[in-house]
Design a protein around this motif. Structure first.
Motif, PDB file in Angstrom:
ATOM      1  N   ILE A  57      25.668  35.982  51.311  1.00 18.78           N
ATOM      2  CA  ILE A  57      24.443  35.579  51.992  1.00 18.78           C
ATOM      3  C   ILE A  57      24.481  34.099  52.361  1.00 18.78           C
ATOM      4  O   ILE A  57      24.036  33.694  53.443  1.00 18.78           O
ATOM      5  N   PHE A  58      25.036  33.272  51.467  1.00 21.10           N
ATOM      6  CA  PHE A  58      25.123  31.829  51.731  1.00 21.10           C
ATOM      7  C   PHE A  58      25.944  31.560  52.992  1.00 21.10           C
ATOM      8  O   PHE A  58      25.501  30.833  53.894  1.00 21.10           O
TER       9      PHE A  58
ATOM     10  N   TRP B 200      27.464  25.553  42.122  1.00 23.49           N
ATOM     11  CA  TRP B 200      28.008  25.357  43.471  1.00 23.49           C
ATOM     12  C   TRP B 200      29.488  25.692  43.628  1.00 23.49           C
ATOM     13  O   TRP B 200      29.908  26.110  44.716  1.00 23.49           O
ATOM     14  N   PRO B 201      30.315  25.538  42.581  1.00 25.67           N
ATOM     15  CA  PRO B 201      31.716  25.951  42.745  1.00 25.67           C
ATOM     16  C   PRO B 201      31.874  27.427  43.122  1.00 25.67           C
ATOM     17  O   PRO B 201      32.911  27.816  43.666  1.00 25.67           O
ATOM     18  N   ALA B 202      30.832  28.239  42.870  1.00 23.00           N
ATOM     19  CA  ALA B 202      30.923  29.672  43.149  1.00 23.00           C
ATOM     20  C   ALA B 202      30.998  29.990  44.642  1.00 23.00           C
ATOM     21  O   ALA B 202      31.420  31.083  45.021  1.00 23.00           O
ATOM     22  N   ILE B 203      30.586  29.036  45.506  1.00 26.88           N
ATOM     23  CA  ILE B 203      30.570  29.341  46.938  1.00 26.88           C
ATOM     24  C   ILE B 203      31.957  29.226  47.564  1.00 26.88           C
ATOM     25  O   ILE B 203      32.137  29.576  48.731  1.00 26.88           O
ATOM     26  N   LYS B 204      32.940  28.757  46.793  1.00 25.77           N
ATOM     27  CA  LYS B 204      34.290  28.683  47.330  1.00 25.77           C
ATOM     28  C   LYS B 204      34.783  30.092  47.679  1.00 25.77           C
ATOM     29  O   LYS B 204      34.567  31.033  46.940  1.00 25.77           O
ATOM     30  N   SER B 205      35.450  30.181  48.802  1.00 29.36           N
ATOM     31  CA  SER B 205      35.917  31.490  49.250  1.00 29.36           C
ATOM     32  C   SER B 205      37.188  31.335  50.073  1.00 29.36           C
ATOM     33  O   SER B 205      37.367  30.331  50.769  1.00 29.36           O
ATOM     34  N   ASN B 206      38.067  32.310  49.969  1.00 30.55           N
ATOM     35  CA  ASN B 206      39.241  32.343  50.837  1.00 30.55           C
ATOM     36  C   ASN B 206      39.155  33.503  51.825  1.00 30.55           C
ATOM     37  O   ASN B 206      40.168  33.963  52.351  1.00 30.55           O
ATOM     38  N   LYS B 207      37.919  33.968  52.038  1.00 30.61           N
ATOM     39  CA  LYS B 207      37.694  35.099  52.946  1.00 30.61           C
ATOM     40  C   LYS B 207      36.837  34.680  54.143  1.00 30.61           C
ATOM     41  O   LYS B 207      35.995  35.441  54.620  1.00 30.61           O
TER      42      LYS B 207
ATOM     43  N   MET C  78      17.419  29.708  53.652  1.00 29.88           N
ATOM     44  CA  MET C  78      18.469  28.817  53.180  1.00 29.88           C
ATOM     45  C   MET C  78      18.091  28.055  51.902  1.00 29.88           C
ATOM     46  O   MET C  78      18.892  27.996  50.954  1.00 29.88           O
ATOM     47  N   PRO C  79      16.900  27.428  51.808  1.00 26.47           N
ATOM     48  CA  PRO C  79      16.550  26.738  50.559  1.00 26.47           C
ATOM     49  C   PRO C  79      16.529  27.679  49.355  1.00 26.47           C
ATOM     50  O   PRO C  79      16.927  27.290  48.250  1.00 26.47           O
ATOM     51  N   LEU C  80      16.068  28.899  49.567  1.00 27.68           N
ATOM     52  CA  LEU C  80      16.033  29.872  48.481  1.00 27.68           C
ATOM     53  C   LEU C  80      17.439  30.213  48.012  1.00 27.68           C
ATOM     54  O   LEU C  80      17.713  30.287  46.810  1.00 27.68           O
ATOM     55  N   ILE C  81      18.337  30.400  48.957  1.00 27.15           N
ATOM     56  CA  ILE C  81      19.722  30.707  48.611  1.00 27.15           C
ATOM     57  C   ILE C  81      20.344  29.557  47.825  1.00 27.15           C
ATOM     58  O   ILE C  81      21.015  29.771  46.806  1.00 27.15           O
ATOM     59  N   CYS C  82      20.116  28.334  48.292  1.00 29.72           N
ATOM     60  CA  CYS C  82      20.660  27.159  47.594  1.00 29.72           C
ATOM     61  C   CYS C  82      20.100  27.055  46.176  1.00 29.72           C
ATOM     62  O   CYS C  82      20.825  26.704  45.230  1.00 29.72           O
ATOM     63  N   PHE C  83      18.816  27.370  46.022  1.00 31.48           N
ATOM     64  CA  PHE C  83      18.199  27.333  44.693  1.00 31.48           C
ATOM     65  C   PHE C  83      18.848  28.360  43.768  1.00 31.48           C
ATOM     66  O   PHE C  83      19.139  28.059  42.598  1.00 31.48           O
ATOM     67  N   LEU C  84      19.094  29.559  44.274  1.00 34.37           N
ATOM     68  CA  LEU C  84      19.702  30.606  43.454  1.00 34.37           C
ATOM     69  C   LEU C  84      21.128  30.230  43.042  1.00 34.37           C
ATOM     70  O   LEU C  84      21.543  30.492  41.912  1.00 34.37           O
ATOM     71  N   ILE C  85      21.857  29.616  43.956  1.00 34.27           N
ATOM     72  CA  ILE C  85      23.215  29.175  43.625  1.00 34.27           C
ATOM     73  C   ILE C  85      23.165  28.079  42.561  1.00 34.27           C
ATOM     74  O   ILE C  85      23.942  28.080  41.598  1.00 34.27           O
TER      75      ILE C  85
END
Length: 306
Positions: A189-190, A68-75, A54-61
């Motif tokens: 993955i997030f 962080w706006p990229a994690i928005k999803s309607n799926k 999880m920390p690695l994923i957050c770092f990559l985002i």
């Protein structure tokens, strides 16, 4: 836009990164087996695998262009389905590594592309020609050689767990394919981690407990090398197309065999040496046909209509 479209055409970097990913995952599975021998419940191994990632994923985002706006999803319904199937598949795969020699479990896991192609034809109604159907049938012959139904070389229960794990993993690939139309891999993955960690935390609390320092090191290794494998798999797709790097996945059998011998004293039986090349060959042929199919589709989309 897919991650592949964002990457550079660097096949050597992609191949080397994918090779590193397979080594990382092989080390992770060796730690999974060692932890299992120390009495660690499979859900506890899964929890530390996801928690460390999880920390690695957050770092990559955070480091990505979109942030962080990229994690928005309607799926989210698809993300929840992917998370349920994904953690079920991961649990079965971890369990299979505990029950079987590493080389045996790894060989059976190579049936994933065979099952995925079968599911794509039956569920998604994708057109599968006679060549890929033949590869599927040949692949299943390899599976029968490896598991030897009615034989005693490979425990029937362990082989069944590994096969069901491959089946569920193949179903995950279909969901990821659907998500890939609109979601980047890092977003997928997030949400996978977000939706699975709470349930895994409860399971780890119920089934976990105090461990020897050595066992905690095993759990740390599961998390670290699992996260590293996840990162390098994602990164390899940014360097080169899938058709270039997927054949590298089969090097996992080399590492599984080596670790099995050196760490656990488990030597692959004759059925593995006979069946593995058939399964691997079937998977490689399916990957090649997928590449040919996607190349023809790309040409058709680019060429002007006369």
């Amino acid at each position: 836009m897919n991650d592949n479209a964002l990457g550079q055409n660097r096949p050597i970097a992609g191949i080397l990164t994918r090779l590193g990913a397979m080594l990382s995952l092989a080390i992770m599975f060796a730690f999974v087996k060692l932890a299992g021998q120390d009495g660690v419940h499979v859900t506890e191994s899964l929890f530390y695998r996801q928690l460390t990632a999880m920390p690695l994923i957050c770092f990559l985002i955070w480091r990505s262009e979109a942030g962080w706006p990229a994690i928005k999803s309607n799926k989210h319904k698809l993300h929840i389905l992917r998370s349920f199937l994904g953690i079920f598949a991961m649990g079965l795969n971890f369990w299979a590594m505990m029950l079987l020699p590493l080389a045996d479990a790894t060989t059976i896991s190579f049936t994933v592309p065979i099952f995925a192609t079968l599911f794509a034809a039956l569920i998604l109604r994708e057109k599968v020609g006679i060549r890929r159907w033949s590869a599927i049938l040949i692949g299943f012959v390899g599976v029968l050689i490896v598991i030897q139904p009615g034989g005693t070389l490979i425990p029937a229960f362990g082989a069944s767990v590994a096969l069901v794990g491959a089946l569920v993993t193949a179903s995950v690939t279909l969901v990821i394919r659907m998500l890939g139309r609109t979601e980047t891999s890092i977003v997928t993955i997030f949400w996978f981690s977000v939706y699975t960690l709470p349930a895994l935390a409860i399971c780890a609390y119920i089934y976990g407990g105090g461990h020897e320092p050595r066992t905690w090191l095993y759990l740390l290794g599961i998390g670290m090398f699992g996260a590293l494998g996840q990162l390098t798999i994602t990164q390899s797709l940014r360097y080169a197309p899938v058709s270039t790097i997927v054949p590298m996945d089969y090097t996992a059998l080399i590492w599984a065999t080596m670790f099995g011998i050196l760490i656990f004293g488990q030597y692959p039986g004759l059925s593995i040496w006979l069946g593995a090349p058939i399964i691997i060959g079937s998977g490689l042929f399916i990957a090649w046909r997928e590449h040919v199919k996607s190349s023809k589709l790309t040409v058709a989309q680019v060429e002007p209509v006369a």
